[in-house]
Scaffold this motif. Sequence first.
Motif, short mmCIF file in Angstrom:
data_model
loop_
_atom_site.label_atom_id
_atom_site.label_comp_id
_atom_site.label_asym_id
_atom_site.label_seq_id
_atom_site.Cartn_x
_atom_site.Cartn_y
_atom_site.Cartn_z
N THR A 164 0.84 -1.20 0.00
CA THR A 164 0.00 0.00 0.00
C THR A 164 0.87 1.24 0.00
O THR A 164 2.04 1.19 0.37
CB THR A 164 -0.93 0.05 1.24
N LEU A 165 0.28 2.33 -0.41
CA LEU A 165 0.88 3.67 -0.33
C LEU A 165 -0.18 4.58 0.27
O LEU A 165 -1.37 4.35 0.11
CB LEU A 165 1.21 4.22 -1.72
N SER A 166 0.28 5.64 0.89
CA SER A 166 -0.67 6.65 1.35
C SER A 166 -0.95 7.62 0.21
O SER A 166 -0.21 7.69 -0.77
CB SER A 166 -0.10 7.41 2.55
N TYR A 167 -2.03 8.38 0.37
CA TYR A 167 -2.36 9.40 -0.63
C TYR A 167 -1.21 10.39 -0.75
O TYR A 167 -0.88 10.83 -1.85
CB TYR A 167 -3.66 10.11 -0.26
N CYS A 178 -6.71 0.90 -7.07
CA CYS A 178 -6.94 2.03 -6.17
C CYS A 178 -7.17 1.56 -4.73
O CYS A 178 -7.02 2.35 -3.79
CB CYS A 178 -8.09 2.89 -6.67
N HIS A 179 -7.48 0.29 -4.54
CA HIS A 179 -7.67 -0.23 -3.18
C HIS A 179 -6.36 -0.26 -2.40
O HIS A 179 -6.37 -0.37 -1.18
CB HIS A 179 -8.30 -1.64 -3.22
N ARG A 180 -5.23 -0.10 -3.06
CA ARG A 180 -3.92 -0.14 -2.41
C ARG A 180 -3.49 1.21 -1.84
O ARG A 180 -2.37 1.36 -1.37
CB ARG A 180 -2.87 -0.66 -3.39
N VAL A 181 -4.37 2.21 -1.87
CA VAL A 181 -4.04 3.52 -1.33
C VAL A 181 -4.80 3.71 -0.02
O VAL A 181 -6.01 3.50 0.05
CB VAL A 181 -4.38 4.64 -2.34
N VAL A 182 -4.06 4.10 1.01
CA VAL A 182 -4.60 4.22 2.36
C VAL A 182 -4.29 5.59 2.94
O VAL A 182 -3.53 6.36 2.35
CB VAL A 182 -4.04 3.10 3.28
N GLY A 183 -4.84 5.87 4.11
CA GLY A 183 -4.56 7.12 4.79
C GLY A 183 -3.13 7.18 5.29
O GLY A 183 -2.41 6.18 5.31
N SER A 184 -2.69 8.35 5.73
CA SER A 184 -1.30 8.56 6.14
C SER A 184 -0.88 7.69 7.32
O SER A 184 0.29 7.37 7.49
CB SER A 184 -1.05 10.03 6.46
N THR A 185 -1.85 7.26 8.13
CA THR A 185 -1.54 6.40 9.28
C THR A 185 -1.75 4.92 8.96
O THR A 185 -1.66 4.07 9.84
CB THR A 185 -2.44 6.77 10.47
N GLY A 186 -2.05 4.63 7.70
CA GLY A 186 -2.35 3.26 7.31
C GLY A 186 -3.81 2.91 7.43
O GLY A 186 -4.23 1.79 7.13
N SER A 187 -4.62 3.88 7.85
CA SER A 187 -6.05 3.63 8.02
C SER A 187 -6.74 3.53 6.66
O SER A 187 -6.29 4.09 5.67
CB SER A 187 -6.68 4.75 8.84
N LEU A 188 -7.84 2.81 6.66
CA LEU A 188 -8.63 2.71 5.43
C LEU A 188 -9.51 3.93 5.32
O LEU A 188 -10.30 4.21 6.21
CB LEU A 188 -9.50 1.46 5.45
N THR A 189 -9.33 4.65 4.25
CA THR A 189 -10.14 5.84 4.01
C THR A 189 -10.66 5.76 2.60
O THR A 189 -9.92 5.46 1.67
CB THR A 189 -9.32 7.13 4.17
N LYS A 191 -12.65 -2.91 0.26
CA LYS A 191 -11.25 -2.50 0.26
C LYS A 191 -10.47 -3.37 1.24
O LYS A 191 -9.41 -3.89 0.90
CB LYS A 191 -11.13 -1.02 0.64
N ARG A 192 -11.00 -3.55 2.43
CA ARG A 192 -10.34 -4.39 3.44
C ARG A 192 -10.22 -5.82 2.93
O ARG A 192 -9.18 -6.45 3.07
CB ARG A 192 -11.14 -4.35 4.76
N GLN A 193 -11.27 -6.34 2.33
CA GLN A 193 -11.23 -7.71 1.81
C GLN A 193 -10.15 -7.87 0.73
O GLN A 193 -9.41 -8.85 0.72
CB GLN A 193 -12.60 -8.11 1.25
N LEU A 194 -10.06 -6.90 -0.19
CA LEU A 194 -9.06 -6.98 -1.25
C LEU A 194 -7.64 -6.88 -0.67
O LEU A 194 -6.74 -7.63 -1.07
CB LEU A 194 -9.29 -5.88 -2.28
N LEU A 195 -7.44 -5.97 0.28
CA LEU A 195 -6.12 -5.84 0.90
C LEU A 195 -5.75 -7.09 1.69
O LEU A 195 -4.62 -7.56 1.63
CB LEU A 195 -6.06 -4.60 1.79
#
Length: 177
Positions: free
Chosen positions: A105-108, A139-150, A159-163
């Motif tokens: 994953t990467l953050s935005y 696009c499901h591989r992009v998360v918030g800056s803290t790793g949170s799902l946003t 998104k959680r299921q795909l990750l």
Amino acid sequence: MSRTHTVIDSPYGQLTLVADETADETATEIALAGLYMTDQRHRPAEETFGAPGDPDESPFAETIRQLSRYFAGELTEFDLPLRLSGTPFQRRVWSELQRIPYGETLSYGQLADRLGRPTAARAVGLANGKNPVGIIVPCHRVVGSTGSLTGYGGGLDRKRQLLDFEARGRQPGLQLF
């Protein structure tokens, strides 16, 4: 330009695949222009998908084959002709999404940095949300800056299921039919 679509089942619900055909004097090109989940945010109106298409024809057959391999844990990178309609910035974001490795994953903000626009995390998020070819353009591989799902057009549960699926690797029994 003409469009056709087909609907397939997946482990994450029905997916609508949209093909776009363009022709000129010398050639006809058909490419995947959409992959939409049921109840997806920013899903275009059904009438824009065109007539029903044959799932055994291009580009549907190859898309279905690659998605089946992905859901079986055998494919980590898609190789399909895509026709992504959007602004130049959106297309740059979508291109960069395809460079995020399977299971990572990467953050935005990190994605904005990669684009040379370190203050554009919010714009990256908006472009990410308008991605017309989910899963394949990950696009499901992009998360918030803290790793949170946003945010995720297909819903945070998907998104959680795909990750989780990608983090675990091969999952026997998950097949596309």
